[in-house]
Design a protein around this motif. Structure first.
Motif, PDB file in Angstrom:
ATOM      1  N   VAL A 278       0.841  -1.207   0.000  1.00  0.00           N
ATOM      2  CA  VAL A 278       0.000   0.000   0.000  1.00  0.00           C
ATOM      3  C   VAL A 278       0.873   1.254   0.000  1.00  0.00           C
ATOM      4  N   ASP A 279       1.948   1.241   0.780  1.00  0.00           N
ATOM      5  CA  ASP A 279       2.848   2.402   0.843  1.00  0.00           C
ATOM      6  C   ASP A 279       3.439   2.725  -0.533  1.00  0.00           C
ATOM      7  N   VAL A 280       3.852   1.688  -1.256  1.00  0.00           N
ATOM      8  CA  VAL A 280       4.444   1.913  -2.586  1.00  0.00           C
ATOM      9  C   VAL A 280       3.407   2.480  -3.544  1.00  0.00           C
ATOM     10  N   LEU A 281       2.201   1.926  -3.514  1.00  0.00           N
ATOM     11  CA  LEU A 281       1.139   2.430  -4.398  1.00  0.00           C
ATOM     12  C   LEU A 281       0.833   3.892  -4.091  1.00  0.00           C
ATOM     13  N   GLN A 282       0.738   4.195  -2.805  1.00  0.00           N
ATOM     14  CA  GLN A 282       0.393   5.574  -2.406  1.00  0.00           C
ATOM     15  C   GLN A 282       1.469   6.581  -2.813  1.00  0.00           C
ATOM     16  N   SER A 283       2.689   6.100  -2.964  1.00  0.00           N
ATOM     17  CA  SER A 283       3.801   7.008  -3.277  1.00  0.00           C
ATOM     18  C   SER A 283       3.993   7.213  -4.780  1.00  0.00           C
ATOM     19  N   ALA A 284       3.170   6.556  -5.587  1.00  0.00           N
ATOM     20  CA  ALA A 284       3.379   6.583  -7.038  1.00  0.00           C
ATOM     21  C   ALA A 284       2.856   7.866  -7.667  1.00  0.00           C
ATOM     22  N   ARG A 285       3.403   8.170  -8.838  1.00  0.00           N
ATOM     23  CA  ARG A 285       2.811   9.218  -9.687  1.00  0.00           C
ATOM     24  C   ARG A 285       1.640   8.629 -10.463  1.00  0.00           C
ATOM     25  N   ALA A 286       1.835   7.431 -10.971  1.00  0.00           N
ATOM     26  CA  ALA A 286       0.776   6.655 -11.616  1.00  0.00           C
ATOM     27  C   ALA A 286       1.200   5.197 -11.592  1.00  0.00           C
ATOM     28  N   ILE A 287       0.218   4.317 -11.685  1.00  0.00           N
ATOM     29  CA  ILE A 287       0.490   2.883 -11.779  1.00  0.00           C
ATOM     30  C   ILE A 287       0.453   2.496 -13.256  1.00  0.00           C
ATOM     31  N   VAL A 288       1.407   1.667 -13.674  1.00  0.00           N
ATOM     32  CA  VAL A 288       1.493   1.264 -15.081  1.00  0.00           C
ATOM     33  C   VAL A 288       1.177  -0.228 -15.205  1.00  0.00           C
ATOM     34  N   LEU A 289       0.246  -0.554 -16.104  1.00  0.00           N
ATOM     35  CA  LEU A 289      -0.060  -1.955 -16.436  1.00  0.00           C
ATOM     36  C   LEU A 289       0.277  -2.165 -17.911  1.00  0.00           C
ATOM     37  N   PRO A 290       1.490  -2.602 -18.214  1.00  0.00           N
ATOM     38  CA  PRO A 290       1.923  -2.711 -19.615  1.00  0.00           C
ATOM     39  C   PRO A 290       1.638  -4.079 -20.227  1.00  0.00           C
ATOM     40  N   SER A 291       0.680  -4.812 -19.711  1.00  0.00           N
ATOM     41  CA  SER A 291       0.459  -6.210 -20.084  1.00  0.00           C
ATOM     42  C   SER A 291       0.332  -6.395 -21.600  1.00  0.00           C
ATOM     43  N   GLU A 292       0.830  -7.538 -22.070  1.00  0.00           N
ATOM     44  CA  GLU A 292       0.744  -7.880 -23.489  1.00  0.00           C
ATOM     45  C   GLU A 292       0.038  -9.215 -23.677  1.00  0.00           C
ATOM     46  N   VAL A 293      -0.824  -9.555 -22.718  1.00  0.00           N
ATOM     47  CA  VAL A 293      -1.600 -10.790 -22.775  1.00  0.00           C
ATOM     48  C   VAL A 293      -3.062 -10.443 -22.524  1.00  0.00           C
ATOM     49  N   ASN A 294      -3.963 -11.343 -22.900  1.00  0.00           N
ATOM     50  CA  ASN A 294      -5.389 -11.093 -22.725  1.00  0.00           C
ATOM     51  C   ASN A 294      -5.757 -11.106 -21.249  1.00  0.00           C
ATOM     52  N   GLU A 295      -5.718  -9.956 -20.633  1.00  0.00           N
ATOM     53  CA  GLU A 295      -6.046  -9.826 -19.221  1.00  0.00           C
ATOM     54  C   GLU A 295      -7.559  -9.889 -19.037  1.00  0.00           C
ATOM     55  N   ASN A 296      -7.962 -10.358 -17.874  1.00  0.00           N
ATOM     56  CA  ASN A 296      -9.377 -10.410 -17.524  1.00  0.00           C
ATOM     57  C   ASN A 296      -9.779  -9.080 -16.892  1.00  0.00           C
ATOM     58  N   ALA A 297      -9.670  -8.974 -15.593  1.00  0.00           N
ATOM     59  CA  ALA A 297      -9.973  -7.729 -14.876  1.00  0.00           C
ATOM     60  C   ALA A 297      -8.949  -7.600 -13.758  1.00  0.00           C
ATOM     61  N   PRO A 298      -7.783  -7.018 -14.041  1.00  0.00           N
ATOM     62  CA  PRO A 298      -6.665  -7.055 -13.089  1.00  0.00           C
ATOM     63  C   PRO A 298      -6.994  -6.410 -11.737  1.00  0.00           C
ATOM     64  N   LEU A 299      -6.754  -7.172 -10.666  1.00  0.00           N
ATOM     65  CA  LEU A 299      -6.974  -6.624  -9.327  1.00  0.00           C
ATOM     66  C   LEU A 299      -6.003  -5.490  -9.036  1.00  0.00           C
ATOM     67  N   SER A 300      -4.788  -5.559  -9.620  1.00  0.00           N
ATOM     68  CA  SER A 300      -3.804  -4.511  -9.359  1.00  0.00           C
ATOM     69  C   SER A 300      -4.303  -3.151  -9.850  1.00  0.00           C
ATOM     70  N   LEU A 301      -5.137  -3.169 -10.874  1.00  0.00           N
ATOM     71  CA  LEU A 301      -5.693  -1.913 -11.381  1.00  0.00           C
ATOM     72  C   LEU A 301      -6.681  -1.325 -10.364  1.00  0.00           C
ATOM     73  N   LEU A 302      -7.508  -2.186  -9.811  1.00  0.00           N
ATOM     74  CA  LEU A 302      -8.476  -1.711  -8.812  1.00  0.00           C
ATOM     75  C   LEU A 302      -7.761  -1.244  -7.541  1.00  0.00           C
TER      76      LEU A 302
END
Length: 391
Positions: A278-302
């Protein structure tokens, strides 16, 4: 993770949840473990005899079916909710539940129902070779870890349960977190009426907004080629933007080496969870999801939205459903280093107040649509519907 969170949530709502899984050293302790079948993991160093036994169980596990039969002898469930049974338990358990009159709900986490190799991709490109039941292509293309032996086992499993119509005859309803997965399976011939769209959820109390907007871009997830982390490292090097990577995986050493060779400002933190994550997420400018596979609904995005961080995601599969362009984040062309680099530069130049507003919009979205209470109510309503229909 979703399986465990769902169980916890239902128990808090007064349900009795009885787990049924394979034995594994990382399992949480439970008095029901005596009913669990043996562990099966692809790539483990089993003996020759052990490999043969486990291969047969991947295709159709009589042991899992027998163990479940024993469990059903002492406990009669109102509903069976299935997650990722495939080669660990095998679909052999489904017809047993059907024959006992237990409505079966199955959460669809990937594209396995259509593609024996789970992703409908090969070499980071879309693949429809197995469409129409041509599952022999999983062996032709050695889709499982590049292994002819493993691909043969998975091909036989897919062919058998396609012949038996195991899923169609035994699963009462499929729960699908993304519309991409739902529409893809319908396009491949599955009945639309079999599916219900129930988005994933995030614990909005555990993942909370922090103070201020950071400078580093953050990736959280598995480190392998399908996740597009190499694209992120190359984009970071191109733009001189700082990136923090959380997670482990088979490509970890290669990505370390690549970042060093490119002199990219990339910090690898390894696996984190709980307050550290949580600390790392809170310190971010933005979160990047660069996936190149057919993702479903990533929990990391939520989780990113819950901490009030905007998301930069690749325009693939279920990710675009969860990003409102320039409101909660931005999309870029999948696998395109220059497109991602341009987006990183744009977000680096945006005023902190603008990023904070995007973060608030994401947080508001998960509070409204992806919170645990909404998910629980949708699932419990589905259970009630299926119980009523079965009565």
């Amino acid at each position: 993770m979703l399986f465990l969170e769902q169980n916890r949530m239902l128990e808090e709502a007064g349900w009795q949840v009885v787990p049924f899984a394979m034995n594994h050293v990382d399992n949480l302790p439970t008095p029901w473990a005596k009913y669990f079948p043996d562990e099966i993991e692809f790539g483990q160093n089993y003996s020759a005899a052990g490999k043969l036994v486990r291969a047969s169980r991947v295709i159709y596990s009589l042991q899992a079916r027998q163990k479940l039969d024993e469990l059903l002898g002492v406990f009669s469930p109102r509903i069976a909710h299935i997650h990722n049974i495939y080669h660990h338990l095998s679909p052999s358990i489904l017809s047993l539940l059907r024959d006992r009159g237990v409505p079966v709900v199955m959460t669809v986490h990937d594209l396995k129902l259509g593609c024996p190799a789970y992703t409908m991709m090969r070499g980071n490109k879309p693949c429809e070779s197995c469409r129409g039941g041509r599952v022999h292509n999983v062996l032709v293309n050695r889709c499982i870890k590049g292994s002819a032996a493993l691909s043969t086992v998975v091909m036989l499993e897919a062919a058998l349960h396609r012949f038996l119509r195991t899923y169609e005859s035994a699963v009462t309803r499929f729960v699908v977190p993304s519309r991409f997965i739902l529409e893809t399976l319908v396009r491949w011939g599955w009945r639309r009426e079999s599916f219900v769209h129930v988005p994933n959820f995030v614990d909005v109390e555990r993942f909370r907004p922090g103070n201020g907007v950071g400078r580093r871009f953050v990736y959280c997830g598995r480190l392998d080629a399908l996740k597009g982390v190499e694209t992120l490292v190359r984009a970071a090097a191109l733009t001189k933007q700082p990136v923090t990577i959380v997670g482990r995986g088979p490509d970890e050493a290669r990505l370390h080496k690549l970042a060093a060779e490119l002199n990219a400002d990339v910090s690898f933190l390894g696996h984190l969870n709980g307050a550290e994550l949580v600390d790392v997420l809170q310190s971010a400018r933005a979160i990047v999801l660069p996936s190149e596979v057919n993702e479903n609904a990533p929990l990391s995005l939520l989780e990113a939205y819950a901490t009030a961080r905007p998301v930069i995601g690749s325009n693939i599969a279920g990710i675009p459903e969860l990003i409102r362009e320039d409101e909660t984040g931005a999309l870029f062309e999948t696998g395109n280093v220059h497109a991602l680099a341009e987006t990183l530069e744009r977000f680096a130049r945006l005023p902190d107040t603008r990023l904070a507003d995007m973060g608030k919009a994401g947080r508001h979205w998960v509070e409204q649509d992806f919170n645990p209470t909404t998910y629980r109510d949708r699932i419990v309503a589905l259970y009630a519907l299926l119980e009523h229909a079965a009565a």
